[in-house]
Design a protein around this motif. Structure first.
Motif, PDB file in Angstrom:
ATOM      1  N   ASP A   1    -134.740 132.372  15.050  1.00 28.52           N
ATOM      2  CA  ASP A   1    -134.599 131.597  16.293  1.00 28.52           C
ATOM      3  C   ASP A   1    -133.159 131.618  16.792  1.00 28.52           C
ATOM      4  O   ASP A   1    -132.901 131.793  17.992  1.00 28.52           O
ATOM      5  N   VAL A   2    -132.222 131.454  15.879  1.00 31.65           N
ATOM      6  CA  VAL A   2    -130.801 131.478  16.251  1.00 31.65           C
ATOM      7  C   VAL A   2    -130.432 132.854  16.809  1.00 31.65           C
ATOM      8  O   VAL A   2    -129.723 132.958  17.816  1.00 31.65           O
ATOM      9  N   GLN A   3    -130.943 133.909  16.178  1.00 29.94           N
ATOM     10  CA  GLN A   3    -130.639 135.262  16.650  1.00 29.94           C
ATOM     11  C   GLN A   3    -131.224 135.505  18.041  1.00 29.94           C
ATOM     12  O   GLN A   3    -130.589 136.123  18.891  1.00 29.94           O
ATOM     13  N   GLU A   4    -132.450 135.001  18.282  1.00 27.38           N
ATOM     14  CA  GLU A   4    -133.066 135.152  19.605  1.00 27.38           C
ATOM     15  C   GLU A   4    -132.234 134.441  20.661  1.00 27.38           C
ATOM     16  O   GLU A   4    -132.020 134.959  21.759  1.00 27.38           O
ATOM     17  N   LEU A   5    -131.759 133.241  20.313  1.00 28.63           N
ATOM     18  CA  LEU A   5    -130.902 132.471  21.212  1.00 28.63           C
ATOM     19  C   LEU A   5    -129.639 133.276  21.532  1.00 28.63           C
ATOM     20  O   LEU A   5    -129.248 133.410  22.697  1.00 28.63           O
ATOM     21  N   THR A   6    -129.045 133.830  20.490  1.00 30.11           N
ATOM     22  CA  THR A   6    -127.823 134.635  20.646  1.00 30.11           C
ATOM     23  C   THR A   6    -128.083 135.828  21.551  1.00 30.11           C
ATOM     24  O   THR A   6    -127.315 136.091  22.483  1.00 30.11           O
TER      25      THR A   6
ATOM     26  N   LYS B   1    -134.098 121.591  14.212  1.00 30.03           N
ATOM     27  CA  LYS B   1    -134.142 121.487  15.677  1.00 30.03           C
ATOM     28  C   LYS B   1    -132.787 121.020  16.199  1.00 30.03           C
ATOM     29  O   LYS B   1    -132.284 121.539  17.208  1.00 30.03           O
ATOM     30  N   PHE B   2    -132.177 120.066  15.515  1.00 28.01           N
ATOM     31  CA  PHE B   2    -130.865 119.563  15.935  1.00 28.01           C
ATOM     32  C   PHE B   2    -129.822 120.684  15.900  1.00 28.01           C
ATOM     33  O   PHE B   2    -129.031 120.845  16.823  1.00 28.01           O
ATOM     34  N   ILE B   3    -129.842 121.469  14.834  1.00 25.62           N
ATOM     35  CA  ILE B   3    -128.885 122.590  14.700  1.00 25.62           C
ATOM     36  C   ILE B   3    -129.111 123.602  15.829  1.00 25.62           C
ATOM     37  O   ILE B   3    -128.160 124.069  16.454  1.00 25.62           O
TER      38      ILE B   3
ATOM     39  N   SER C   1    -119.818 133.147  17.455  1.00 30.66           N
ATOM     40  CA  SER C   1    -119.230 132.138  16.574  1.00 30.66           C
ATOM     41  C   SER C   1    -120.184 130.942  16.430  1.00 30.66           C
ATOM     42  O   SER C   1    -120.339 130.377  15.346  1.00 30.66           O
ATOM     43  N   ALA C   2    -120.854 130.570  17.530  1.00 33.76           N
ATOM     44  CA  ALA C   2    -121.846 129.486  17.476  1.00 33.76           C
ATOM     45  C   ALA C   2    -123.013 129.895  16.575  1.00 33.76           C
ATOM     46  O   ALA C   2    -123.533 129.081  15.805  1.00 33.76           O
ATOM     47  N   ARG C   3    -123.405 131.178  16.652  1.00 34.52           N
ATOM     48  CA  ARG C   3    -124.482 131.683  15.796  1.00 34.52           C
ATOM     49  C   ARG C   3    -124.074 131.592  14.329  1.00 34.52           C
ATOM     50  O   ARG C   3    -124.841 131.131  13.484  1.00 34.52           O
ATOM     51  N   GLN C   4    -122.860 132.026  14.046  1.00 36.98           N
ATOM     52  CA  GLN C   4    -122.361 132.012  12.667  1.00 36.98           C
ATOM     53  C   GLN C   4    -122.336 130.575  12.120  1.00 36.98           C
ATOM     54  O   GLN C   4    -122.761 130.334  10.992  1.00 36.98           O
ATOM     55  N   GLU C   5    -121.868 129.655  12.932  1.00 41.32           N
ATOM     56  CA  GLU C   5    -121.806 128.244  12.530  1.00 41.32           C
ATOM     57  C   GLU C   5    -123.216 127.703  12.268  1.00 41.32           C
ATOM     58  O   GLU C   5    -123.455 126.993  11.288  1.00 41.32           O
ATOM     59  N   ALA C   6    -124.154 128.048  13.150  1.00 43.95           N
ATOM     60  CA  ALA C   6    -125.534 127.584  12.996  1.00 43.95           C
ATOM     61  C   ALA C   6    -126.146 128.118  11.703  1.00 43.95           C
ATOM     62  O   ALA C   6    -126.790 127.377  10.953  1.00 43.95           O
ATOM     63  N   ASN C   7    -125.934 129.396  11.434  1.00 44.15           N
ATOM     64  CA  ASN C   7    -126.490 129.986  10.211  1.00 44.15           C
ATOM     65  C   ASN C   7    -125.893 129.337   8.970  1.00 44.15           C
ATOM     66  O   ASN C   7    -126.592 129.100   7.978  1.00 44.15           O
ATOM     67  N   LYS C   8    -124.610 129.016   9.028  1.00 44.87           N
ATOM     68  CA  LYS C   8    -123.956 128.353   7.902  1.00 44.87           C
ATOM     69  C   LYS C   8    -124.576 126.960   7.669  1.00 44.87           C
ATOM     70  O   LYS C   8    -124.874 126.579   6.546  1.00 44.87           O
TER      71      LYS C   8
END
Length: 184
Positions: A158-163, A6-8, A133-140
């Motif tokens: 979830d990250v992809q939906e946000l993106t 959730k924090f990420i 770039s934020a998506r890439q960082e989150a996935n990492k």
């Protein structure tokens, strides 16, 4: 573990929102035909020995769609303001009437409109790069957590939906700005 995910996600959303804020600020500076006090936001005036933003030494108004009036709080600043506007290289020709500086905003040519649309698209693309770039960082960061494959997969979705949502917002903002610029 769910708190870390959730924090990420929250920090990724913040980062993407920062890209949107930057885009909106950049697009405000792109002239879209009608006069706006924001057009003079980059103008700095020599005021008691230091460079000061024009908005802090004067009142900036738009009496109509083609005119910007700058009324300094001290009459002695009139020539300073006039010079600063010319030196800012904004393509304006200020006129001083002894009371205030008046700027007639010329209508945009078709060629200039096309250039401004390109500039707006470039700013939108920069925002998209920031979002990706934020998506890439989150996935990492998600992969570095010790969580199950299913949780990881769900978090990445979830990250992809946000993106995708932020990219759609960028496209919507760009199309509004494009229409605004091309409107004669």
């Amino acid at each position: 573990m769910d708190e870390e995910v959730k924090f990420i996600l929250d920090s990724t959303k913040e980062s993407m929102e920062a890209s949107m804020v930057h885009l909106e600020k950049a697009l405000v500076k792109i002239r879209a035909g009608k006069a706006s006090p924001m057009m003079l936001s980059t103008v700095m005036v020599e005021y008691y020995g230091s460079l000061t933003p024009l908005s802090q030494v004067s009142n900036i108004n738009t009496p109509d769609a083609r005119t910007i009036s700058v009324q300094p709080w001290e009459k002695t600043l009139l020539t300073e303001i006039e010079t600063a506007i010319m030196n800012a290289n904004l393509g304006f020709n200020p006129m001083n009437n002894g009371e205030m500086v008046i700027i007639n905003v010329p209508p945009l040519t078709e060629e200039r409109r096309v250039q401004l649309v390109k500039q707006a698209k470039s700013e939108a693309e920069d925002a998209k790069v920031g979002i990706r770039s934020a998506r890439q960082e989150a996935n990492k960061e998600l992969k570095s957590l010790e969580i199950s494959e299913d949780r990881l997969s769900n978090a990445e979705v979830d990250v992809q939906e946000l993106t995708d949502n932020f990219i759609k917002k960028v496209d919507a903002i760009l199309s509004v700005k494009e229409a605004e610029i091309m409107k004669v």
